[in-house]
Design an enzyme around this catalytic site. Structure first.
Site, mmCIF file in Angstrom:
data_model
loop_
_atom_site.group_PDB
_atom_site.id
_atom_site.type_symbol
_atom_site.label_atom_id
_atom_site.label_comp_id
_atom_site.label_asym_id
_atom_site.label_seq_id
_atom_site.Cartn_x
_atom_site.Cartn_y
_atom_site.Cartn_z
ATOM 1 N N ASN A 293 0.879 -1.188 0.000
ATOM 2 C CA ASN A 293 0.000 0.000 0.000
ATOM 3 C C ASN A 293 0.908 1.228 0.000
ATOM 4 O O ASN A 293 2.114 1.106 0.214
ATOM 5 C CB ASN A 293 -0.978 -0.041 1.178
ATOM 6 N N ASP B 108 1.606 -8.889 1.586
ATOM 7 C CA ASP B 108 2.473 -7.863 2.190
ATOM 8 C C ASP B 108 2.894 -8.296 3.602
ATOM 9 O O ASP B 108 4.093 -8.280 3.948
ATOM 10 C CB ASP B 108 1.682 -6.546 2.230
ATOM 11 N N THR C 18 -5.981 -8.450 -6.058
ATOM 12 C CA THR C 18 -7.129 -9.373 -6.061
ATOM 13 C C THR C 18 -7.527 -9.856 -4.660
ATOM 14 O O THR C 18 -8.425 -10.690 -4.532
ATOM 15 C CB THR C 18 -6.880 -10.610 -6.950
HETATM 16 N N1 AR6 Z 1 1.962 -15.663 -1.433
HETATM 17 C C1 AR6 Z 1 1.360 -15.409 -2.615
HETATM 18 N N2 AR6 Z 1 0.149 -14.809 -2.710
HETATM 19 C C2 AR6 Z 1 -0.466 -14.460 -1.551
HETATM 20 C C3 AR6 Z 1 0.107 -14.696 -0.274
HETATM 21 C C4 AR6 Z 1 1.382 -15.319 -0.234
HETATM 22 N N3 AR6 Z 1 2.017 -15.575 0.894
HETATM 23 N N4 AR6 Z 1 -0.754 -14.233 0.658
HETATM 24 C C5 AR6 Z 1 -1.837 -13.743 0.005
HETATM 25 N N5 AR6 Z 1 -1.670 -13.886 -1.329
HETATM 26 P P1 AR6 Z 1 -3.543 -8.960 -0.957
HETATM 27 P P2 AR6 Z 1 -4.055 -6.525 -2.548
HETATM 28 C C6 AR6 Z 1 -2.560 -13.493 -2.439
HETATM 29 O O1 AR6 Z 1 -4.746 -8.731 -0.128
HETATM 30 O O2 AR6 Z 1 -5.389 -7.027 -2.936
HETATM 31 C C7 AR6 Z 1 -2.252 -5.475 2.177
HETATM 32 O O3 AR6 Z 1 -2.746 -5.232 3.468
HETATM 33 C C8 AR6 Z 1 -4.011 -13.252 -2.130
HETATM 34 O O4 AR6 Z 1 -4.725 -14.487 -2.088
HETATM 35 O O5 AR6 Z 1 -2.302 -9.430 -0.302
HETATM 36 O O6 AR6 Z 1 -3.162 -5.942 -3.603
HETATM 37 C C9 AR6 Z 1 -1.415 -4.314 1.659
HETATM 38 O O7 AR6 Z 1 -0.686 -3.684 2.679
HETATM 39 C C10 AR6 Z 1 -4.434 -12.401 -3.325
HETATM 40 O O8 AR6 Z 1 -4.753 -13.230 -4.453
HETATM 41 O O9 AR6 Z 1 -3.138 -7.626 -1.797
HETATM 42 C C11 AR6 Z 1 -2.447 -3.402 1.071
HETATM 43 O O10 AR6 Z 1 -3.037 -2.572 2.043
HETATM 44 C C12 AR6 Z 1 -3.159 -11.622 -3.668
HETATM 45 O O11 AR6 Z 1 -2.116 -12.242 -2.928
HETATM 46 C C13 AR6 Z 1 -3.480 -4.343 0.519
HETATM 47 O O12 AR6 Z 1 -3.359 -5.551 1.288
HETATM 48 C C14 AR6 Z 1 -3.245 -10.158 -3.305
HETATM 49 O O13 AR6 Z 1 -3.968 -10.003 -2.096
HETATM 50 C C15 AR6 Z 1 -3.222 -4.699 -0.924
HETATM 51 O O14 AR6 Z 1 -4.291 -5.459 -1.401
#
Ligand code: AR6
Length: 177
Positions: free
Chosen positions: A27, A37, A126
């Site tokens: 973010n 993250d 996503t």
């Molecule tokens: N390895 C690979 N993919 C993952 C993992 C992992 N260890 N953990 C989750 N995912 P998101 P965004 C997938 O929410 O939508 C954070 O708080 C998950 O299933 O991580 O871009 C940041 O600080 C999904 O498909 O990121 C921001 O505030 C994908 O990673 C916000 O979330 C992205 O989900 C960003 O939201």
């Protein structure tokens, strides 16, 4: 002639991959959060957060569609590229596509600048940011394919789409295989 790279799909945790660069779905504060993250900062240790703080102190927050590089701390990857995806909303959907595509392009720019050969992307936006998965997968694949087409010389040999959930894995496999 454009140099192609292999595009592949892996299901699992991006923090375990021993590739040249992994990409974080961050973010604008770059101070960590949930999802991928949180996993990256937990597994990588405090040095990544310290570098992120220094970057924000020097340049300000990271805008959606932009990307920055840090070391990888205790992770097996070489570097971490932090990019900020768009928060999905129905209004300006096309604009969100452009911003999401920019996350992939800017990340590849930074990886190529560091002579990275293998880069792994999560499914940016996503999760918490709510981007429709199928739409995000098409944007991601179009962006990296277009980036590869436009660059005559680059170090990238393999681009890995790391899918955490079954739905994203099925989507990427159907689009790439
Ligand atoms: N390895 C690979 N993919 C993952 C993992 C992992 N260890 N953990 C989750 N995912 P998101 P965004 C997938 O929410 O939508 C954070 O708080 C998950 O299933 O991580 O871009 C940041 O600080 C999904 O498909 O990121 C921001 O505030 C994908 O990673 C916000 O979330 C992205 O989900 C960003 O939201």
């Amino acid at each position: 002639m454009a140099l192609m790279a292999e595009l592949s799909v892996v299901q699992g945790d991006i923090t375990t991959l021993p590739v040249g660069a992994i990409v974080n779905a961050a973010n604008p504060s770059l101070l960590g959060g949930g999802g991928v993250d949180g996993a990256i900062h937990r597994a990588g240790g405090p040095s990544i957060l310290e570098e992120c703080r220094a970057i924000v102190a020097a340049r300000g927050p990271c805008e959606p569609g932009q990307a920055v590089v840090t070391g990888a701390g205790e992770l097996p990857a070489g570097i971490v590229i932090h990019t900020v995806g768009p928060i999905w909303s129905e209004d300006d959907a096309d604009g969100h596509d452009v911003t999401l595509g920019s996350c992939y392009r800017r990340s590849l720019d930074l990886a190529a600048a560091q002579e990275v050969r293998e880069i792994a992307f999560p499914n940016i936006s996503t999760g918490v940011y709510g981007f429709p998965r199928a739409r995000a997968a098409r944007v991601a694949i179009d962006a990296v394919t277009d980036w590869l087409d436009r660059r005559d010389r680059h170090s990238i040999e393999r681009i890995v789409f790391v899918c955490f959930d079954d739905e994203n894995r099925d989507l990427y496999e159907s689009l790439l295989l």
